[in-house]
Design an enzyme around this catalytic site. Sequence first.
Site, PDB file in Angstrom:
ATOM      1  N   LYS A  26      46.067 -55.992  67.205  1.00 51.33           N
ATOM      2  CA  LYS A  26      45.566 -54.263  66.924  1.00 51.33           C
ATOM      3  C   LYS A  26      46.551 -53.611  68.016  1.00 51.33           C
ATOM      4  O   LYS A  26      47.442 -53.884  68.995  1.00 51.33           O
ATOM      5  CB  LYS A  26      44.129 -54.022  67.609  1.00 51.33           C
ATOM      6  N   LYS A  72      42.509 -59.970  77.374  1.00 53.43           N
ATOM      7  CA  LYS A  72      43.020 -59.293  78.291  1.00 53.43           C
ATOM      8  C   LYS A  72      43.100 -60.236  79.602  1.00 53.43           C
ATOM      9  O   LYS A  72      44.400 -60.095  80.196  1.00 53.43           O
ATOM     10  CB  LYS A  72      42.368 -58.057  78.620  1.00 53.43           C
ATOM     11  N   LYS A  88      47.437 -48.830  73.384  1.00 56.46           N
ATOM     12  CA  LYS A  88      48.209 -47.827  74.354  1.00 56.46           C
ATOM     13  C   LYS A  88      48.844 -48.582  75.529  1.00 56.46           C
ATOM     14  O   LYS A  88      49.871 -48.109  76.085  1.00 56.46           O
ATOM     15  CB  LYS A  88      47.334 -46.929  74.800  1.00 56.46           C
TER      16      LYS A  88
HETATM   17  N1  AQP Z   1      44.101 -50.052  67.254  1.00 55.70           N
HETATM   18  C1  AQP Z   1      43.037 -49.646  67.037  1.00 55.70           C
HETATM   19  N2  AQP Z   1      42.626 -49.304  65.944  1.00 55.70           N
HETATM   20  C2  AQP Z   1      41.250 -48.818  65.786  1.00 55.70           C
HETATM   21  N3  AQP Z   1      40.464 -48.559  66.878  1.00 55.70           N
HETATM   22  C3  AQP Z   1      41.066 -48.563  68.042  1.00 55.70           C
HETATM   23  N4  AQP Z   1      40.517 -48.216  69.252  1.00 55.70           N
HETATM   24  C4  AQP Z   1      41.399 -48.557  70.118  1.00 55.70           C
HETATM   25  N5  AQP Z   1      42.458 -49.400  69.491  1.00 55.70           N
HETATM   26  C5  AQP Z   1      42.262 -49.209  68.227  1.00 55.70           C
HETATM   27  C6  AQP Z   1      39.494 -47.725  69.412  1.00 55.70           C
HETATM   28  O1  AQP Z   1      39.637 -46.443  70.435  1.00 55.70           O
HETATM   29  C7  AQP Z   1      38.514 -46.382  71.029  1.00 55.70           C
HETATM   30  C8  AQP Z   1      38.968 -46.156  72.579  1.00 55.70           C
HETATM   31  O2  AQP Z   1      39.546 -47.235  73.026  1.00 55.70           O
HETATM   32  P1  AQP Z   1      39.740 -47.619  74.724  1.00 55.70           P
HETATM   33  O3  AQP Z   1      40.785 -46.955  75.262  1.00 55.70           O
HETATM   34  O4  AQP Z   1      38.313 -47.497  75.308  1.00 55.70           O
HETATM   35  O5  AQP Z   1      40.023 -49.106  74.652  1.00 55.70           O
HETATM   36  P2  AQP Z   1      40.800 -50.042  73.843  1.00 55.70           P
HETATM   37  O6  AQP Z   1      40.100 -50.581  72.749  1.00 55.70           O
HETATM   38  O7  AQP Z   1      41.028 -51.333  74.677  1.00 55.70           O
HETATM   39  O8  AQP Z   1      41.970 -49.343  73.422  1.00 55.70           O
HETATM   40  P3  AQP Z   1      43.581 -49.679  73.720  1.00 55.70           P
HETATM   41  O9  AQP Z   1      44.351 -48.858  73.021  1.00 55.70           O
HETATM   42  O10 AQP Z   1      43.770 -50.931  73.145  1.00 55.70           O
HETATM   43  O11 AQP Z   1      43.694 -49.551  75.312  1.00 55.70           O
HETATM   44  P4  AQP Z   1      44.086 -50.570  76.290  1.00 55.70           P
HETATM   45  O12 AQP Z   1      45.838 -50.806  75.887  1.00 55.70           O
HETATM   46  O13 AQP Z   1      44.255 -49.946  77.446  1.00 55.70           O
HETATM   47  O14 AQP Z   1      43.294 -51.879  76.088  1.00 55.70           O
HETATM   48  C9  AQP Z   1      37.459 -47.235  70.975  1.00 55.70           C
HETATM   49  O15 AQP Z   1      36.421 -46.954  70.256  1.00 55.70           O
HETATM   50  C10 AQP Z   1      38.524 -48.573  70.343  1.00 55.70           C
HETATM   51  O16 AQP Z   1      37.707 -49.276  69.397  1.00 55.70           O
END
Ligand code: AQP
Length: 334
Positions: A196, A114, A199
Amino acid sequence: MEKRKIAYSAIQPSGTFTLGNYYGALKNWVNLQKDFNCCFCVANLHAITVPQVASELRKRTFESYALLLATGIDPNESLVYVQSEVPAHSELTWLLNCCTYMGELSRMTQYKDKSQRQGKNIRVGLFDYPVLMAADILLYQANIVPVGADQKQHVELCRDIAERFNNTYGKTFTLPEPYFGVSGRKINSLQEPTKKMSKSDENQNSYISLLDNKDTIIRKFKRAVTDSEAIIQYDPENKPGVSNLIEIYSCATDKKIPEIESEFSNAGYGDFKLAVGENVAIQLETLQKKFHEYLSDKGELERLMKMNAQKAESIAYRTLSKARKRLGIIEIKK
Ligand code: AQP
């Protein structure tokens, strides 16, 4: 009767939840409610570790809460609350910061990924993200933390911090374990299938949002990056794009991978992508309907948020108070 264990998990309102969030986390959360006392958090303080537009964050915090309820999380059985409504999270983060090493945080892969995307002015909050996450988990004395594979490292760090605190100051925190669901552990980007699905990805074609309509879903799957072989076979190393679509289809239909390979043994990528899109759209239709129902009654949504925040606050404060005492931080009755 045996006491039920505590499960804790959180999700950031940093964008509309994606299929990755749904299959990697939220679907498991719903099932966990049968066997655990669950705490689920809309982690808006985590979301501000990267720049956000205030009006959008506010709106998405409400939407995220409604989406959690729409997936089947029961606000009367489980604890579902917004992180900033419980100030103990911020205070315990500070106390834990004073027990965490710079070297530990520098090794976190999510920070490395990040911070690269942030360019020059990386915020301290992004570096400190795992300590806030540790505070979230430890405040509720969680036994298990359901997460996607990408968050395993953070849960391990949380355990290390808790263990160090307990050994230095006396037993205060329960040591949590990461918990993975049976399938859909990691869903990848539709455009860069070795990365991965996220969002907050700038490329909207890289993810399916839980609020995308059927046409958008089908269009995004049609554009998904695959390969030139035209063979529907699960091989994440050599065929990451198709393997990711097989994984998604499996999550949407509950079919096993070999079954999917034989179902599409004579099909081309076009037909397969359409089938994936249609099945995902069917699955999201009910969820979207419930989401709009929850969101249309703001009064009820706020009542549930308030009730849950009050419950969360009383649990969190008990742990915070214990941690303060152990460290020698005075508490004067007011
Ligand atoms: N691609 C993914 N596959 C499986 N699990 C996922 N998680 C996120 N992306 C995937 C799981 O979703 C939960 C919540 O995630 P988060 O919002 O706390 O943070 P993150 O992992 O950083 O999710 P994003 O969607 O990638 O958000 P941004 O873009 O803001 O960084 C966690 O349990 C995560 O494992």
